[in-house]
Scaffold this motif. Structure first.
Motif, PDB file in Angstrom:
ATOM      1  N   ILE A  74       0.832  -1.209   0.000  1.00 26.77           N
ATOM      2  CA  ILE A  74       0.000   0.000   0.000  1.00 26.77           C
ATOM      3  C   ILE A  74       0.863   1.253   0.000  1.00 26.77           C
ATOM      4  CG2 ILE A  74      -0.242   0.134   2.530  1.00 26.77           C
ATOM      5  CD1 ILE A  74      -3.140   1.058   2.056  1.00 26.77           C
ATOM      6  N   GLU A  75       2.021   1.220   0.661  1.00 25.50           N
ATOM      7  CA  GLU A  75       2.929   2.363   0.665  1.00 25.50           C
ATOM      8  C   GLU A  75       3.667   2.493  -0.660  1.00 25.50           C
ATOM      9  OE1 GLU A  75       5.460   2.606   4.141  1.00 25.50           O
ATOM     10  OE2 GLU A  75       3.964   1.538   5.331  1.00 25.50           O
ATOM     11  N   LYS A  76       4.083   1.355  -1.207  1.00 26.96           N
ATOM     12  CA  LYS A  76       4.772   1.399  -2.498  1.00 26.96           C
ATOM     13  C   LYS A  76       3.884   2.020  -3.562  1.00 26.96           C
ATOM     14  CE  LYS A  76       7.560  -2.784  -1.768  1.00 26.96           C
ATOM     15  NZ  LYS A  76       7.776  -4.176  -2.254  1.00 26.96           N
ATOM     16  N   LYS A  77       2.612   1.603  -3.568  1.00 27.69           N
ATOM     17  CA  LYS A  77       1.714   2.010  -4.648  1.00 27.69           C
ATOM     18  C   LYS A  77       1.098   3.378  -4.402  1.00 27.69           C
ATOM     19  CE  LYS A  77      -2.140   0.298  -7.447  1.00 27.69           C
ATOM     20  NZ  LYS A  77      -3.066  -0.838  -7.693  1.00 27.69           N
ATOM     21  N   TYR A  78       0.634   3.621  -3.185  1.00 26.78           N
ATOM     22  CA  TYR A  78      -0.146   4.831  -2.923  1.00 26.78           C
ATOM     23  C   TYR A  78       0.612   5.909  -2.147  1.00 26.78           C
ATOM     24  CZ  TYR A  78      -4.075   2.227  -4.738  1.00 26.78           C
ATOM     25  OH  TYR A  78      -4.908   1.507  -5.569  1.00 26.78           O
ATOM     26  N   VAL A  79       1.918   5.722  -1.986  1.00 22.02           N
ATOM     27  CA  VAL A  79       2.761   6.783  -1.427  1.00 22.02           C
ATOM     28  C   VAL A  79       3.956   6.996  -2.361  1.00 22.02           C
ATOM     29  CG1 VAL A  79       4.101   7.618   0.538  1.00 22.02           C
ATOM     30  CG2 VAL A  79       2.041   6.246   0.940  1.00 22.02           C
ATOM     31  N   HIS A  80       4.808   5.994  -2.482  1.00 27.68           N
ATOM     32  CA  HIS A  80       6.041   6.158  -3.263  1.00 27.68           C
ATOM     33  C   HIS A  80       5.752   6.486  -4.720  1.00 27.68           C
ATOM     34  CE1 HIS A  80       8.244   3.339  -0.197  1.00 27.68           C
ATOM     35  NE2 HIS A  80       7.627   4.346   0.381  1.00 27.68           N
ATOM     36  N   ARG A  81       4.956   5.655  -5.370  1.00 28.38           N
ATOM     37  CA  ARG A  81       4.695   5.860  -6.795  1.00 28.38           C
ATOM     38  C   ARG A  81       3.928   7.150  -7.048  1.00 28.38           C
ATOM     39  NH1 ARG A  81       2.134   0.589  -9.362  1.00 28.38           N
ATOM     40  NH2 ARG A  81       2.067   2.014 -11.162  1.00 28.38           N
ATOM     41  N   VAL A  82       3.039   7.490  -6.131  1.00 24.15           N
ATOM     42  CA  VAL A  82       2.253   8.714  -6.319  1.00 24.15           C
ATOM     43  C   VAL A  82       3.135   9.946  -6.215  1.00 24.15           C
ATOM     44  CG1 VAL A  82       0.454  10.171  -5.317  1.00 24.15           C
ATOM     45  CG2 VAL A  82       0.048   7.707  -5.593  1.00 24.15           C
ATOM     46  N   TYR A  83       3.957  10.030  -5.159  1.00 20.73           N
ATOM     47  CA  TYR A  83       4.795  11.225  -5.002  1.00 20.73           C
ATOM     48  C   TYR A  83       5.846  11.325  -6.104  1.00 20.73           C
ATOM     49  CZ  TYR A  83       2.696  12.838  -0.699  1.00 20.73           C
ATOM     50  OH  TYR A  83       1.803  13.341   0.212  1.00 20.73           O
ATOM     51  N   ASP A  84       6.312  10.190  -6.602  1.00 27.40           N
ATOM     52  CA  ASP A  84       7.235  10.241  -7.738  1.00 27.40           C
ATOM     53  C   ASP A  84       6.559  10.862  -8.955  1.00 27.40           C
ATOM     54  OD1 ASP A  84       9.189   9.089  -6.233  1.00 27.40           O
ATOM     55  OD2 ASP A  84       9.119   7.121  -7.209  1.00 27.40           O
ATOM     56  N   ALA A  85       5.265  10.540  -9.141  1.00 30.15           N
ATOM     57  CA  ALA A  85       4.538  11.030 -10.317  1.00 30.15           C
ATOM     58  C   ALA A  85       4.149  12.499 -10.201  1.00 30.15           C
ATOM     59  CB  ALA A  85       3.294  10.174 -10.544  1.00 30.15           C
ATOM     60  N   ILE A  86       3.834  12.959  -8.983  1.00 32.92           N
ATOM     61  CA  ILE A  86       3.322  14.321  -8.820  1.00 32.92           C
ATOM     62  C   ILE A  86       4.396  15.294  -8.330  1.00 32.92           C
ATOM     63  CG2 ILE A  86       1.036  13.385  -8.291  1.00 32.92           C
ATOM     64  CD1 ILE A  86       1.485  14.200  -5.354  1.00 32.92           C
ATOM     65  N   ALA A  87       5.636  14.851  -8.213  1.00 32.40           N
ATOM     66  CA  ALA A  87       6.687  15.637  -7.555  1.00 32.40           C
ATOM     67  C   ALA A  87       6.781  17.092  -8.021  1.00 32.40           C
ATOM     68  CB  ALA A  87       8.040  14.941  -7.704  1.00 32.40           C
ATOM     69  N   PRO A  88       6.873  17.378  -9.326  1.00 35.46           N
ATOM     70  CA  PRO A  88       7.011  18.789  -9.734  1.00 35.46           C
ATOM     71  C   PRO A  88       5.820  19.648  -9.322  1.00 35.46           C
ATOM     72  CG  PRO A  88       7.651  17.329 -11.527  1.00 35.46           C
ATOM     73  CD  PRO A  88       7.004  16.468 -10.490  1.00 35.46           C
ATOM     74  N   HIS A  89       4.601  19.121  -9.525  1.00 39.13           N
ATOM     75  CA  HIS A  89       3.408  19.882  -9.139  1.00 39.13           C
ATOM     76  C   HIS A  89       3.316  20.024  -7.631  1.00 39.13           C
ATOM     77  CE1 HIS A  89      -1.151  20.335  -8.679  1.00 39.13           C
ATOM     78  NE2 HIS A  89      -0.721  21.457  -9.224  1.00 39.13           N
ATOM     79  N   PHE A  90       3.591  18.932  -6.906  1.00 39.87           N
ATOM     80  CA  PHE A  90       3.580  18.969  -5.441  1.00 39.87           C
ATOM     81  C   PHE A  90       4.553  20.021  -4.936  1.00 39.87           C
ATOM     82  CE2 PHE A  90       5.476  17.570  -1.427  1.00 39.87           C
ATOM     83  CZ  PHE A  90       4.354  17.418  -0.629  1.00 39.87           C
ATOM     84  N   SER A  91       5.753  20.039  -5.514  1.00 38.70           N
ATOM     85  CA  SER A  91       6.772  20.991  -5.082  1.00 38.70           C
ATOM     86  C   SER A  91       6.325  22.429  -5.299  1.00 38.70           C
ATOM     87  CB  SER A  91       8.079  20.729  -5.839  1.00 38.70           C
ATOM     88  OG  SER A  91       9.057  21.684  -5.493  1.00 38.70           O
ATOM     89  N   SER A  92       5.626  22.684  -6.411  1.00 42.68           N
ATOM     90  CA  SER A  92       5.190  24.051  -6.719  1.00 42.68           C
ATOM     91  C   SER A  92       4.154  24.565  -5.731  1.00 42.68           C
ATOM     92  CB  SER A  92       4.616  24.113  -8.134  1.00 42.68           C
ATOM     93  OG  SER A  92       3.372  23.439  -8.222  1.00 42.68           O
ATOM     94  N   THR A  93       3.521  23.657  -4.992  1.00 41.40           N
ATOM     95  CA  THR A  93       2.499  24.071  -4.014  1.00 41.40           C
ATOM     96  C   THR A  93       3.039  24.117  -2.594  1.00 41.40           C
ATOM     97  OG1 THR A  93       1.729  21.807  -3.538  1.00 41.40           O
ATOM     98  CG2 THR A  93       0.757  22.922  -5.450  1.00 41.40           C
ATOM     99  N   ARG A  94       4.285  23.716  -2.412  1.00 41.34           N
ATOM    100  CA  ARG A  94       4.855  23.636  -1.065  1.00 41.34           C
ATOM    101  C   ARG A  94       5.947  24.677  -0.895  1.00 41.34           C
ATOM    102  NH1 ARG A  94       0.829  21.344  -0.928  1.00 41.34           N
ATOM    103  NH2 ARG A  94       0.273  19.422   0.190  1.00 41.34           N
ATOM    104  N   PHE A  95       5.537  25.838  -0.428  1.00 38.29           N
ATOM    105  CA  PHE A  95       6.502  26.923  -0.227  1.00 38.29           C
ATOM    106  C   PHE A  95       6.300  27.636   1.112  1.00 38.29           C
ATOM    107  CE2 PHE A  95       2.996  28.214  -2.976  1.00 38.29           C
ATOM    108  CZ  PHE A  95       2.424  29.254  -2.257  1.00 38.29           C
TER     109      PHE A  95
END
Length: 364
Positions: A74-95
């Motif tokens: 569940i962590e591999k699929k719904y944490v690791h893989r997700v954050y790898d996929a959304i990293a640039p967008h996630f980063s742009s919202t975290r300031f």
């Protein structure tokens, strides 16, 4: 202290990042565990019998440790893989920096070595210019973002930090523990944070609270039913039984991945009252992340996620929707988790922006 930390980092650069722990600042206990255990073959010798028993105990302990460090699906699929996929967008919202986290970091003495475990895009790295910051995160794309900013970072797992004992003066874990799917892994992550700071050092931990200030947010999250929680993270997982293998309802792909229509799904054989009680005590959720179509085109990760079923398209919102796994903490849960660690004491606790937060001090 700073020179020791710099030596550790310098040593890590000579190896692949995941292997940082090898040869860099091992303590004697770790080294002794790495040596091959040899037991004489004379079964009649009582001393040898005692040695064999001791080896068995160590093997059990090692097996338990490996189990905790083994990442659940569940962590591999719904944490690791997700954050790898959304990293640039996630980063742009975290300031934006949380004021209380900033205040903690700014209160540290000049020259302090600080670890940010789960540093994300590195927004807290370097916040106090008088301190030396080191960061790590499980997501390689997020670590690359930090590295491009000039931060000292590496890829690492929160339950197996690749740093020697007592190397830092402080450590922070901001919004990380709630992504770990078992209590034993969450406790191990706290133990690791305490382990890597020196005696007298401080650890700040924040986690999402079940008691959200904005109750409407809960309606946007997908609760995991007890059936799926048991399948993935509970004791006696039924994953290997013929009943489960032959029942598609138990497969990972059967988990509802969209918020519509899934929140009211009732668990089979539960009374209406039991369902309501379950909702009140719900702590396991999928929390959606909407990645705009134009951001999803940055790489092929979203195309692969859509093809594999990890993500869904939402044409109405013009986004690819990912679900992130969360275990939200109830009041007092974080304190109970940390209170079982004998080498640290809780010196502060507070509720801030729908997060439960504690500060630990290492005592030995």
């Amino acid at each position: 202290m700073i020179l020791d930390a710099l030596r550790t980092i310098s040593c890590s650069r000579a190896r692949n990042l995941p292997l940082l722990r090898l040869g860099c600042g091992f303590d004697s206990v770790t080294l002794s565990k790495m040596r091959e255990i040899k037991v004489k073959g004379n079964a009649r010798d009582l001393a040898n019998s005692a040695d064999e028993e001791a080896v068995s105990v160590r093997d059990d302990e090692r097996s338990s440790s490996l189990s905790v460090k083994s990442t659940p699906e569940i962590e591999k699929k719904y944490v690791h893989r997700v954050y790898d996929a959304i990293a640039p967008h996630f980063s742009s919202t975290r300031f934006a920096k949380w004021p209380k986290v900033a205040a903690f970091l700014e209160s540290l003495p000049s020259g302090s070595v600080v670890l940010d475990a789960g540093c994300g895009n590195g927004k807290y790295l370097g916040l106090n210019p008088k301190c030396f910051f080191i960061g790590c995160d499980i997501s390689d794309p997020l670590i690359r973002i930090c590295s491009d900013k000039g931060h000292e970072v590496l890829v690492a797992d929160a339950v197996n930090l690749p740093y020697r004992n007592g190397f830092g003066d402080a450590a922070i874990s901001i919004a990380v523990l709630h992504h770990l799917s078992t209590e034993s892994r969450r406790k191990k992550a706290v133990e690791e944070l305490v382990r890597v700071v020196k005696t007298g050092g401080f650890v700040l931990i924040t986690v999402w609270a079940a008691e959200q200030e904005d109750k409407s947010l809960l309606t946007k999250w997908t609760p995991l039913s007890p059936k799926y929680v048991e399948e993935w993270v509970g004791p006696g997982s039924p994953m290997n039984s013929p009943r489960v293998r032959n029942n598609p309802c138990f497969s990972l792909e059967s988990i509802p991945e969209t918020e519509e229509g899934s929140r009211e799904q009732k668990v089979e054989n539960l009374s209406e009252g039991s369902v309501e009680e379950m909702k009140r005590n719900q702590q396991e959720y999928f929390v959606p992340w909407h990645l705009p179509y134009h951001r999803a085109e940055v790489s092929g990760a979203s195309a692969c996620a859509l093809a594999s079923g990890l993500a869904k398209k939402d044409d109405r919102k013009g986004a690819v929707v990912y679900n992130r796994y969360y275990h939200v903490f109830s009041e007092g849960e974080l304190e109970r988790l940390a209170s079982g660690i004998g080498s640290a004491v809780i010196v502060d606790r507070f509720y801030d922006k729908s997060n439960w937060c504690i500060v630990l001090q290492k005592t030995s």
